[in-house]
Design an enzyme around this catalytic site. Structure first.
Site, PDB file in Angstrom:
ATOM      1  N   ASP A   1      14.115  -0.686   2.282  1.00  0.00           N
ATOM      2  CA  ASP A   1      14.687  -0.849   3.628  1.00  0.00           C
ATOM      3  C   ASP A   1      15.658  -2.040   3.559  1.00  0.00           C
ATOM      4  OD1 ASP A   1      14.964  -1.525   6.393  1.00  0.00           O
ATOM      5  OD2 ASP A   1      13.067  -0.579   6.865  1.00  0.00           O
TER       6      ASP A   1
ATOM      7  N   LYS B   1      16.514   3.669   2.817  1.00  0.00           N
ATOM      8  CA  LYS B   1      17.102   3.437   4.149  1.00  0.00           C
ATOM      9  C   LYS B   1      18.277   2.479   3.956  1.00  0.00           C
ATOM     10  CE  LYS B   1      14.229   2.894   7.810  1.00  0.00           C
ATOM     11  NZ  LYS B   1      13.418   2.136   8.805  1.00  0.00           N
TER      12      LYS B   1
ATOM     13  N   ARG C   1      -0.689   6.787   7.684  1.00  0.00           N
ATOM     14  CA  ARG C   1      -0.397   6.871   6.248  1.00  0.00           C
ATOM     15  C   ARG C   1      -0.826   8.220   5.669  1.00  0.00           C
ATOM     16  NH1 ARG C   1       0.883   1.645   4.204  1.00  0.00           N
ATOM     17  NH2 ARG C   1      -0.186  -0.069   5.222  1.00  0.00           N
TER      18      ARG C   1
ATOM     19  N   ASP D   1       3.123   3.437   7.154  1.00  0.00           N
ATOM     20  CA  ASP D   1       2.274   3.211   8.327  1.00  0.00           C
ATOM     21  C   ASP D   1       3.011   2.603   9.507  1.00  0.00           C
ATOM     22  OD1 ASP D   1       2.609   0.591   7.024  1.00  0.00           O
ATOM     23  OD2 ASP D   1       1.111  -0.094   8.473  1.00  0.00           O
TER      24      ASP D   1
ATOM     25  N   LYS E   1       0.802  -1.215   0.000  1.00  0.00           N
ATOM     26  CA  LYS E   1       0.000   0.000   0.000  1.00  0.00           C
ATOM     27  C   LYS E   1       0.837   1.267   0.000  1.00  0.00           C
ATOM     28  CE  LYS E   1      -3.457  -2.212   2.972  1.00  0.00           C
ATOM     29  NZ  LYS E   1      -4.042  -2.167   4.338  1.00  0.00           N
ATOM     30  N   GLY E   2       2.040   1.165   0.541  1.00  0.00           N
ATOM     31  CA  GLY E   2       2.807   2.346   0.922  1.00  0.00           C
ATOM     32  C   GLY E   2       3.019   3.386  -0.174  1.00  0.00           C
TER      33      GLY E   2
ATOM     34  N   GLU F   1       8.200   2.605  -5.524  1.00  0.00           N
ATOM     35  CA  GLU F   1       8.164   2.213  -4.108  1.00  0.00           C
ATOM     36  C   GLU F   1       8.198   3.460  -3.233  1.00  0.00           C
ATOM     37  OE1 GLU F   1       7.593   0.202  -1.930  1.00  0.00           O
ATOM     38  OE2 GLU F   1       8.445  -1.781  -2.200  1.00  0.00           O
ATOM     39  N   ASP F   2       7.626   3.340  -2.048  1.00  0.00           N
ATOM     40  CA  ASP F   2       7.761   4.418  -1.072  1.00  0.00           C
ATOM     41  C   ASP F   2       9.115   4.349  -0.383  1.00  0.00           C
ATOM     42  OD1 ASP F   2       6.702   2.014  -0.118  1.00  0.00           O
ATOM     43  OD2 ASP F   2       6.011   2.933   1.732  1.00  0.00           O
TER      44      ASP F   2
ATOM     45  N   PHE G   1      12.320   3.980  12.603  1.00  0.00           N
ATOM     46  CA  PHE G   1      11.023   3.648  12.010  1.00  0.00           C
ATOM     47  C   PHE G   1      10.315   4.938  11.623  1.00  0.00           C
ATOM     48  CE2 PHE G   1       6.764   2.050  11.481  1.00  0.00           C
ATOM     49  CZ  PHE G   1       7.020   0.846  10.839  1.00  0.00           C
TER      50      PHE G   1
END
Ligand code: PRP
Length: 174
Positions: free
Chosen positions: A100, A128, A162, A156, A40-41, A96-97, A149
């Site tokens: 990581d 990240k 979000r 989220d 969803k991000g 992509e958001d 985080f």
């Protein structure tokens, strides 16, 4: 309610999104790429990015999940919703958001490669890099984030936050 600290303001995000849109428009001008958002991000980034593109574009989405209700990757990626259109011979740009560990994108690249696209590139708003466990080739990236985080602008914590317009660290001031 955890304490949130601003990492990037809406204005800083806007600047990064506009720069990425210029780079993508320049590189894909005559290619009719398929932009593939990873839900969803990525929904907010995708929406802002395509409004800044200066070219023809088609969009699709897949839904992947690996974090569940946790703040650390489970290491197992779940394909919540796959493609329902052919990508054979298409130029794919994954949106992509955040990257990581890289586990999600590594999984997605394998999934997409089996469907024989002409090319696959990756665009992520956030990187990240300190947390990378699997090397993935990022072609376009907007902003670096430290090993904390983060939430907001599509990201989220247990499905919350979000909607926030900026990007915030949870519980740790940077
Ligand atoms: C987040 C984010 C990326 C992925 C990156 O998704 O949207 O897709 O994690 O992490 P990684 O590089 O460590 O794999 P998440 O699994 O939290 O699902 P969501 O997008 O539905 O929030």
């Amino acid at each position: 309610m955890p304490q949130l600290y601003t990492l990037y303001t809406p204005e800083e995000i806007k600047g990064a999104v506009e720069r990425l849109a210029r780079e993508i428009s320049r590189d894909y001008q005559d290619k009719n790429p398929l932009l593939l958002g990873v839900l969803k991000g990525s929904f907010m980034f995708m929406a802002d990015l395509i409004r800044n593109l200066d070219m023809q574009v088609e969009i699709e989405f897949v839904a992947l999940s690996s974090y569940g209700q946790c703040t650390e990757s489970s290491g197992r990626v779940c394909l919540v919703q796959g493609l329902n259109t052919s990508i054979k011979g298409r130029d794919i740009l994954i949106i992509e958001d955040i990257v990581d560990t890289g586990i999600t994108l590594n999984f997605l690249l394998e999934y997409l490669q089996s469907k024989k696209p002409a090319s696959i590139k990756i665009c992520t708003l956030l990187d990240k890099a300190a947390c990378r466990r699997v090397c993935v080739p990022i072609d376009y990236f907007g902003l670096s984030v430290p090993d904390v985080f983060i939430v907001g602008y599509g990201l989220d914590l247990d499905q919350k936050f979000r909607h926030l317009p900026g990007i915030y660290s949870v519980g740790e001031e940077i």
